[in-house]
Scaffold this motif. Structure first.
Motif, PDB file in Angstrom:
ATOM      1  N   TRP A 113       0.825  -1.224   0.000  1.00 33.53           N
ATOM      2  CA  TRP A 113       0.000   0.000   0.000  1.00 33.53           C
ATOM      3  C   TRP A 113       0.850   1.261   0.000  1.00 33.53           C
ATOM      4  O   TRP A 113       0.316   2.367  -0.042  1.00 33.53           O
ATOM      5  CB  TRP A 113      -0.942   0.004   1.202  1.00 33.53           C
ATOM      6  N   GLY A 114       2.154   1.147   0.088  1.00 32.57           N
ATOM      7  CA  GLY A 114       3.022   2.312   0.086  1.00 32.57           C
ATOM      8  C   GLY A 114       4.032   2.263   1.210  1.00 32.57           C
ATOM      9  O   GLY A 114       4.319   1.198   1.765  1.00 32.57           O
ATOM     10  N   ASP A 115       4.571   3.421   1.601  1.00 33.92           N
ATOM     11  CA  ASP A 115       5.600   3.491   2.633  1.00 33.92           C
ATOM     12  C   ASP A 115       5.087   4.018   3.975  1.00 33.92           C
ATOM     13  O   ASP A 115       5.834   4.036   4.952  1.00 33.92           O
ATOM     14  CB  ASP A 115       6.755   4.390   2.169  1.00 33.92           C
ATOM     15  N   ASP A 116       3.844   4.434   4.033  1.00 31.52           N
ATOM     16  CA  ASP A 116       3.287   4.982   5.273  1.00 31.52           C
ATOM     17  C   ASP A 116       2.820   3.842   6.163  1.00 31.52           C
ATOM     18  O   ASP A 116       1.799   3.200   5.898  1.00 31.52           O
ATOM     19  CB  ASP A 116       2.120   5.919   4.956  1.00 31.52           C
ATOM     20  N   VAL A 117       3.547   3.601   7.262  1.00 31.60           N
ATOM     21  CA  VAL A 117       3.213   2.469   8.138  1.00 31.60           C
ATOM     22  C   VAL A 117       1.851   2.645   8.794  1.00 31.60           C
ATOM     23  O   VAL A 117       1.178   1.656   9.124  1.00 31.60           O
ATOM     24  CB  VAL A 117       4.285   2.266   9.227  1.00 31.60           C
ATOM     25  N   ASP A 118       1.422   3.888   8.986  1.00 26.40           N
ATOM     26  CA  ASP A 118       0.182   4.120   9.723  1.00 26.40           C
ATOM     27  C   ASP A 118      -1.076   3.971   8.862  1.00 26.40           C
ATOM     28  O   ASP A 118      -2.191   4.139   9.357  1.00 26.40           O
ATOM     29  CB  ASP A 118       0.227   5.502  10.380  1.00 26.40           C
ATOM     30  N   LEU A 119      -0.886   3.619   7.592  1.00 24.93           N
ATOM     31  CA  LEU A 119      -2.021   3.224   6.755  1.00 24.93           C
ATOM     32  C   LEU A 119      -2.299   1.728   6.851  1.00 24.93           C
ATOM     33  O   LEU A 119      -3.235   1.222   6.236  1.00 24.93           O
ATOM     34  CB  LEU A 119      -1.759   3.598   5.287  1.00 24.93           C
ATOM     35  N   ALA A 120      -1.503   1.029   7.634  1.00 25.31           N
ATOM     36  CA  ALA A 120      -1.551  -0.436   7.667  1.00 25.31           C
ATOM     37  C   ALA A 120      -2.924  -0.988   7.998  1.00 25.31           C
ATOM     38  O   ALA A 120      -3.339  -2.007   7.434  1.00 25.31           O
ATOM     39  CB  ALA A 120      -0.536  -0.966   8.677  1.00 25.31           C
ATOM     40  N   CYS A 121      -3.651  -0.358   8.902  1.00 23.09           N
ATOM     41  CA  CYS A 121      -4.877  -0.965   9.421  1.00 23.09           C
ATOM     42  C   CYS A 121      -5.999  -1.066   8.404  1.00 23.09           C
ATOM     43  O   CYS A 121      -6.988  -1.773   8.637  1.00 23.09           O
ATOM     44  CB  CYS A 121      -5.348  -0.217  10.666  1.00 23.09           C
ATOM     45  N   ALA A 122      -5.870  -0.411   7.278  1.00 19.71           N
ATOM     46  CA  ALA A 122      -6.833  -0.608   6.203  1.00 19.71           C
ATOM     47  C   ALA A 122      -6.512  -1.864   5.392  1.00 19.71           C
ATOM     48  O   ALA A 122      -7.381  -2.409   4.717  1.00 19.71           O
ATOM     49  CB  ALA A 122      -6.855   0.600   5.269  1.00 19.71           C
ATOM     50  N   TYR A 123      -5.254  -2.327   5.480  1.00 15.45           N
ATOM     51  CA  TYR A 123      -4.778  -3.404   4.623  1.00 15.45           C
ATOM     52  C   TYR A 123      -4.345  -4.655   5.371  1.00 15.45           C
ATOM     53  O   TYR A 123      -4.197  -5.713   4.753  1.00 15.45           O
ATOM     54  CB  TYR A 123      -3.576  -2.917   3.802  1.00 15.45           C
ATOM     55  N   ALA A 124      -4.122  -4.547   6.675  1.00 18.46           N
ATOM     56  CA  ALA A 124      -3.498  -5.667   7.380  1.00 18.46           C
ATOM     57  C   ALA A 124      -3.841  -5.651   8.867  1.00 18.46           C
ATOM     58  O   ALA A 124      -4.050  -4.586   9.460  1.00 18.46           O
ATOM     59  CB  ALA A 124      -1.974  -5.597   7.201  1.00 18.46           C
ATOM     60  N   ASN A 125      -3.854  -6.832   9.446  1.00 16.27           N
ATOM     61  CA  ASN A 125      -4.026  -7.004  10.889  1.00 16.27           C
ATOM     62  C   ASN A 125      -2.645  -7.055  11.520  1.00 16.27           C
ATOM     63  O   ASN A 125      -1.913  -8.032  11.353  1.00 16.27           O
ATOM     64  CB  ASN A 125      -4.811  -8.294  11.158  1.00 16.27           C
ATOM     65  N   VAL A 126      -2.280  -6.000  12.246  1.00 12.75           N
ATOM     66  CA  VAL A 126      -0.917  -5.822  12.745  1.00 12.75           C
ATOM     67  C   VAL A 126      -0.954  -5.351  14.204  1.00 12.75           C
ATOM     68  O   VAL A 126      -2.025  -5.118  14.763  1.00 12.75           O
ATOM     69  CB  VAL A 126      -0.170  -4.769  11.888  1.00 12.75           C
ATOM     70  N   ALA A 127       0.218  -5.207  14.800  1.00 16.79           N
ATOM     71  CA  ALA A 127       0.294  -4.573  16.111  1.00 16.79           C
ATOM     72  C   ALA A 127      -0.169  -3.129  15.977  1.00 16.79           C
ATOM     73  O   ALA A 127       0.407  -2.353  15.217  1.00 16.79           O
ATOM     74  CB  ALA A 127       1.729  -4.634  16.640  1.00 16.79           C
ATOM     75  N   ASP A 128      -1.208  -2.758  16.717  1.00 16.00           N
ATOM     76  CA  ASP A 128      -1.876  -1.475  16.511  1.00 16.00           C
ATOM     77  C   ASP A 128      -2.394  -0.939  17.844  1.00 16.00           C
ATOM     78  O   ASP A 128      -2.086  -1.476  18.910  1.00 16.00           O
ATOM     79  CB  ASP A 128      -3.030  -1.661  15.525  1.00 16.00           C
ATOM     80  N   GLN A 129      -3.189   0.099  17.777  1.00 16.61           N
ATOM     81  CA  GLN A 129      -3.746   0.685  19.001  1.00 16.61           C
ATOM     82  C   GLN A 129      -4.642  -0.299  19.748  1.00 16.61           C
ATOM     83  O   GLN A 129      -4.695  -0.284  20.981  1.00 16.61           O
ATOM     84  CB  GLN A 129      -4.532   1.945  18.651  1.00 16.61           C
ATOM     85  N   THR A 130      -5.347  -1.160  19.027  1.00 17.26           N
ATOM     86  CA  THR A 130      -6.183  -2.173  19.676  1.00 17.26           C
ATOM     87  C   THR A 130      -5.327  -3.113  20.510  1.00 17.26           C
ATOM     88  O   THR A 130      -5.626  -3.389  21.676  1.00 17.26           O
ATOM     89  CB  THR A 130      -6.956  -2.993  18.627  1.00 17.26           C
ATOM     90  N   GLY A 131      -4.243  -3.620  19.917  1.00 18.54           N
ATOM     91  CA  GLY A 131      -3.363  -4.526  20.635  1.00 18.54           C
ATOM     92  C   GLY A 131      -2.653  -3.865  21.795  1.00 18.54           C
ATOM     93  O   GLY A 131      -2.427  -4.500  22.834  1.00 18.54           O
ATOM     94  N   LYS A 132      -2.312  -2.600  21.639  1.00 22.57           N
ATOM     95  CA  LYS A 132      -1.580  -1.908  22.693  1.00 22.57           C
ATOM     96  C   LYS A 132      -2.437  -1.714  23.945  1.00 22.57           C
ATOM     97  O   LYS A 132      -1.901  -1.576  25.060  1.00 22.57           O
ATOM     98  CB  LYS A 132      -1.069  -0.557  22.189  1.00 22.57           C
ATOM     99  N   GLN A 133      -3.756  -1.731  23.801  1.00 25.79           N
ATOM    100  CA  GLN A 133      -4.609  -1.656  24.985  1.00 25.79           C
ATOM    101  C   GLN A 133      -4.410  -2.880  25.873  1.00 25.79           C
ATOM    102  O   GLN A 133      -4.572  -2.796  27.089  1.00 25.79           O
ATOM    103  CB  GLN A 133      -6.076  -1.545  24.564  1.00 25.79           C
ATOM    104  N   LYS A 134      -4.052  -4.006  25.269  1.00 28.77           N
ATOM    105  CA  LYS A 134      -3.800  -5.225  26.044  1.00 28.77           C
ATOM    106  C   LYS A 134      -2.313  -5.401  26.342  1.00 28.77           C
ATOM    107  O   LYS A 134      -1.942  -5.775  27.443  1.00 28.77           O
ATOM    108  CB  LYS A 134      -4.317  -6.449  25.279  1.00 28.77           C
ATOM    109  N   TYR A 135      -1.480  -5.123  25.346  1.00 30.57           N
ATOM    110  CA  TYR A 135      -0.034  -5.294  25.495  1.00 30.57           C
ATOM    111  C   TYR A 135       0.620  -3.920  25.415  1.00 30.57           C
ATOM    112  O   TYR A 135       1.031  -3.459  24.346  1.00 30.57           O
ATOM    113  CB  TYR A 135       0.502  -6.220  24.402  1.00 30.57           C
ATOM    114  N   SER A 136       0.714  -3.263  26.535  1.00 32.03           N
ATOM    115  CA  SER A 136       1.113  -1.855  26.572  1.00 32.03           C
ATOM    116  C   SER A 136       2.560  -1.630  26.136  1.00 32.03           C
ATOM    117  O   SER A 136       2.931  -0.515  25.770  1.00 32.03           O
ATOM    118  CB  SER A 136       0.908  -1.287  27.977  1.00 32.03           C
ATOM    119  N   HIS A 137       3.383  -2.677  26.148  1.00 37.65           N
ATOM    120  CA  HIS A 137       4.795  -2.529  25.788  1.00 37.65           C
ATOM    121  C   HIS A 137       5.023  -2.594  24.287  1.00 37.65           C
ATOM    122  O   HIS A 137       6.139  -2.359  23.823  1.00 37.65           O
ATOM    123  CB  HIS A 137       5.617  -3.632  26.458  1.00 37.65           C
TER     124      HIS A 137
END
Length: 233
Positions: A113-137
């Motif tokens: 999708w390009g070089d912008d990592v923060d566009l990932a959530c439209a294209y892929a299931n990755v470590a994101d804000q949802t995961g960080k709520q559980k895994y804060s590190h």
């Protein structure tokens, strides 16, 4: 630049799902083989090998539509052989180079999708804000995909060639040796590390890239490692 030798090939549109793998074991009599699977048994960010963890029990909820995980390289190879027998076509794991060509879909950017990592959530299931709520590190993509663990296959935008989840969701086994020819399949015997591609729901931006390779012994199983198959013509 690389030249991919051999016959034409097609890549599976989706990662192999729990339901598809279950049908394989039910119809073939095969049983998953390998080391105890690494899982976060206590849901506290401490991964460990657990004797009763498996593709049926990765210690988080999955439906038949989620990508199968806790799969060894031998399991993935066995699935390809079974599918070949069932269909009369030739299926196997892709080589590392076949995988990257398909994942890139003729792009030259770090991700399809390009070089912008923060566009990932439209294209892929990755470590994101949802995961960080559980895994804060976690180091994350600064976006939200609404999945801590795996997502059902095909939930995000595909690449230009119509392939879903080639980045994120589950790491994907290839048939290539990590320290070997990336355009060839490894012998089935031997414990040399094989190439994993694509990153997973667990991974931070540096690993969710078209070019990134990871290595894992063929007997290892992990709660974020699955596979897709290629059809060889």
């Amino acid at each position: 630049m690389v030249r991919i030798p051999g016959a034409d090939y097609a890549m599976g549109t989706y990662e192999i799902s729990v339901g598809e793998y279950r049908r394989f074991e039910q119809n073939s009599g095969y049983r998953s083989k390998g080391d105890d699977c690494y899982v976060d048994k206590d849901q506290n960010g401490s991964w460990e090998q657990v004797s009763d963890a498996s593709w049926q029990k990765p210690y988080f909820e999955q439906s038949a539509q989620h990508p199968v995980v806790c799969i060894s390289w031998s399991d993935a190879v066995a699935y390809g052989k079974w599918l070949s027998r069932e269909t009369g076509n030739h299926y196997r794991l892709p080589t590392s180079e076949e995988w990257e060509r398909a994942a890139r879909a003729e792009t030259t950017t770090e991700r399809y999708w390009g070089d912008d990592v923060d566009l990932a959530c439209a294209y892929a299931n990755v470590a994101d804000q949802t995961g960080k709520q559980k895994y804060s590190h976690w180091t994350i993509h600064n976006c939200r995909d609404d999945h801590v663990y795996t997502a059902p296959v095909g939930q995000f935008r595909p690449n230009a060639w119509g392939l879903y989840d080639v980045l994120g969701n589950a790491w994907e086994w290839t048939c290539s040796l990590y320290d070997g020819e990336q355009s060839a399949c490894a012998p089935e015997k031997g414990n040399e590390s094989r190439v994993l591609r694509g990153g997973s729901w667990y991974n931070f931006p540096d690993r969710v890239r078209s070019a990134f390779r990871y290595l894992w012994r063929p007997t290892k199983r992990n709660d974020d490692v699955g596979f897709r198959v290629a059809r060889i013509y």
